[in-house]
Design an enzyme around this catalytic site. Structure first.
Site, mmCIF file in Angstrom:
data_model
loop_
_atom_site.group_PDB
_atom_site.id
_atom_site.type_symbol
_atom_site.label_atom_id
_atom_site.label_comp_id
_atom_site.label_asym_id
_atom_site.label_seq_id
_atom_site.Cartn_x
_atom_site.Cartn_y
_atom_site.Cartn_z
ATOM 1 N N GLU A 80 0.830 -1.238 -0.043
ATOM 2 C CA GLU A 80 0.012 0.107 0.054
ATOM 3 C C GLU A 80 0.811 1.249 -0.036
ATOM 4 O OE1 GLU A 80 -2.095 -1.024 3.811
ATOM 5 O OE2 GLU A 80 -3.628 -1.563 2.420
ATOM 6 N N CYS A 138 -10.477 0.565 7.617
ATOM 7 C CA CYS A 138 -9.860 1.846 8.062
ATOM 8 C C CYS A 138 -10.733 2.845 7.331
ATOM 9 C CB CYS A 138 -8.325 1.665 7.890
ATOM 10 S SG CYS A 138 -8.140 1.173 6.203
#
Ligand code: FUB
Ligand code: ZN
Length: 639
Positions: A331, A427
């Protein structure tokens, strides 16, 4: 260092249709939905166990206080599935606690916008639960409390303890600011005091593997005035990346291998870092904490590092939508100008973190480039993270999508062609909720004498300098009217948006510096700003190989995209006509273009000019894509 402070969300009332709609969606859809998710009440969704974990931690602590035996479980994983674990174990991701913290933070800002006694009571009950799950020494973390408290702070690299602390501290400061209630703040301060001891000069030399504690400690400092919190933040920052690497020591290794720690921005001491690297969310959370710490401790050297890192992102590593982190592998950021459209990661949280970073930079460097980046992210790569009905979300925000490829090409598995109801690793939606609810807090910053207007929307704002009413038509005509009732002489500074080469103010002769137009205000007056949001063709720097020969279309703060629904399949066949005449209907843009006719005969054939059909292209704002079911989308078009 001279610095400004953001004008609190509590002083700003958003009346703007566009942004009020978003904050209302968060209040009426996202916050209640998230509460259900935290309580495992969403049929068909992966269970969160967040509230259950806090309850279990409180029970376990109670038993231990009474001298009763409790079980110990492994702590060596990132995720604990209820399907495989003992029924008394912690369940979920090791950072599951942070979801409740983000919920409380979003509720706090939402209460500033709209009083809601029932919601406040619910948040109070969640806070009671968190406090019951606090150990005698101040420690709060349901994972280690349940599974094995002896192992606390033994895996900072992977286990997000300081990350969960950070989110809790942000929630505590926000709830205190919104309601004046300090129960959570006091509990978190006890935790922060404990952290201060554990990681003090003579304690562990560690720092967080997933940053946020730094900026959260600064928020505790702002809320309490206790300088110890600022010192702890500075200690974490100054230790990061020094040799021998703490994460090596922690894991009984001796690698000394910087490459291993790019992911955590721990490859070099932060003052020697010049490039944004590694996991994008971690990076921008760290840089936000560095900027804040630099400002409050008058550390110009550290602030200069932040400037370099910000420019590295803005000029080399940011998508036109404000997305950052171009690979799903970690990521993470990759190399400069590596911005593939169809493989992009561009996590919603990462753009949110970039807004945090930009807002902090803006405090001490009065330059419009920071608010420009905030605006770019907010209107594009962040807004795309939430469906128009507030009921589904993107984690990843690509710039080009072929739904079939997302299913058949494993390199694109991270890309979802439609928004998801919720995520196993949830998240992004709570991050969106806390940012949008606090939108008012990003609009203005102020020093003793100057009020900076950073974002333009209809609203009212109250400061000690003036009460101002803003009537904004920013997204349509670009005209924004300010009715200023001054309480004392002051200076107002209007950001000149990066997209508005032509602009005009009803008052003549502004003093222009670093992208702001300054006017001295001596009494009550009305000022009108006229920006020019006409549709434009945007070229991407030639070093971005994917976009050579292609352009994007933008209007005002919005980046536009093409969808299959409006333009048919195979968007790659489309080409924008030379010097197109754009027509704007209040939302979408049409322009002349061509569609290349497919030659179905052969995969390869001798070159001849392509035959094309004249077509009308329809562009919609990027953030709106995938609101009409699954289909192809692209931002860049051949030109
Ligand atoms: O690790 C916690 C959060 O989950 C990160 O910030 C996101 O990138 C996701 O990996
Ligand atoms: Zn996220």
């Amino acid at each position: 260092m001279k610095f400004s402070s953001p004008v609190s969300n509590s002083k700003v009332e958003i009346t703007d249709k566009f942004w009020k709609d978003k904050t209302e969606l968060v209040r009426t859809e996202v916050i209640p939905y998230q509460w259900k998710a935290l309580n495992n009440e969403i049929p068909g969704a992966e269970a969160s166990f967040c509230i259950r974990n806090f309850r279990l931690a409180a029970e376990v602590l109670e038993k231990r206080r009474k001298g009763m035996a409790t079980l110990i479980f492994p702590t060596n994983k990132w995720h604990y599935s209820y399907k495989n674990e003992h029924p008394d174990s912690f369940f979920g991701w090791v950072f599951q606690d942070s979801d409740l913290a983000k919920w409380i933070e979003a509720v706090s800002y939402s209460l500033q916008n709209t009083a809601d006694k029932a919601l406040e009571r619910l948040a109070d009950s969640a806070i009671d639960l968190i406090c019951r799950a606090q150990a005698e020494n101040g420690y709060i973390n349901s994972f280690y409390t349940i599974n094995n408290p002896e192992k606390a702070f033994t895996n900072l690299r992977d286990h997000h303890e300081l990350y969960c602390f950070g989110h809790l501290a942000e929630a505590a400061a926000a709830y205190y600011n919104a309601t004046g209630k300090d129960k959570l703040l006091k509990a978190v301060c006890r935790f922060a005091d404990y952290i201060g001891q554990v990681f003090g000069e003579n304690g562990l030399k560690g720092y967080d593997g997933h940053e946020i504690a730094e900026m959260a400690l600064v928020k505790l400092y702002e809320a309490t005035g206790n300088k110890e919190y600022l010192k702890t933040a500075k200690r974490f920052i100054d230790r990061r990346g020094t040799k021998p690497y703490y994460f090596d020591i922690e894991h009984g290794e001796n690698s000394g291998d910087a490459l291993k720690y790019f992911y955590n921005q721990a490859h070099l001491p932060v003052r020697e870092q010049t490039e944004a690297v590694g996991h994008a969310v971690r990076a921008v959370y760290l840089y936000s904490g560095m900027a804040d710490t630099a400002i409050y401790s008058d550390d110009c050297e550290l602030f200069e590092v932040c400037k370099k890192l910000f420019d590295d992102i803005r000029q080399r590593k940011m998508y036109i939508t404000g997305g950052i982190g171009s690979t799903s592998d970690g990521e993470a950021f990759t190399l400069a100008y590596d911005l593939p459209n169809d493989l992009a990661y561009a996590e919603t949280c990462a753009s949110i973190g970039l807004v945090f970073f930009a807002q902090r930079m803006l405090k001490a460097d009065f330059n419009s480039k920071y608010a420009d980046v905030m605006e770019r992210c907010l209107y594009n790569g962040i807004l795309s993270g939430m469906a128009e009905d507030g009921k589904s979300f993107f984690y990843v925000n690509p710039l080009e999508v072929n739904p079939e490829a997302c299913r058949k090409d494993s390199r694109k598995r991270h890309i979802k062609p439609v928004r998801q109801k919720w995520f196993d690793c949830a998240c992004c939606p709570p991050n969106l909720a806390r940012l949008f609810s606090d939108y008012g807090g990003y609009c203005f910053t102020e020093t003793e004498n100057t009020l900076f207007v950073n974002l333009y929307q209809s609203c009212t704002v109250e400061t000690d300098k003036a009460d101002i009413k803003i009537a904004s038509d920013y997204l349509q005509s670009g005209i924004v009217k300010f009715c200023i009732k001054a309480k004392k002489p002051f200076t107002i500074a209007f950001r000149i948006p990066y997209w508005s080469i032509h602009f005009k103010f009803s008052r003549k002769n502004p003093f222009i510096r670093n992208g702001y137009a300054y006017f001295d205000i001596n009494g009550s007056e009305e000022i009108t700003a006229e920006f020019n949001p006409e549709a434009k063709i945007i070229k991407c720097c030639s070093e971005v190989r994917e976009n050579i020969g292609r352009v994007a279309v933008a209007r005002g703060p919005f980046i536009y995209c093409l969808e299959e629904k409006d333009n048919g399949k195979n968007l790659h066949l489309l080409r924008l006509a030379k010097n197109p005449k754009f027509q704007f209907d209040g939302e979408s843009i049409t322009a002349n273009g061509y569609r290349e006719n497919i030659n179905k005969d052969a995969l390869y054939s001798e070159y001849s000019n392509a035959s094309e059909t004249l077509v009308k292209l329809r562009f919609i704002p990027y953030y709106q894509w995938a609101n009409r079911s699954e289909n192809e989308m692209c931002v860049y078009i051949r030109y």
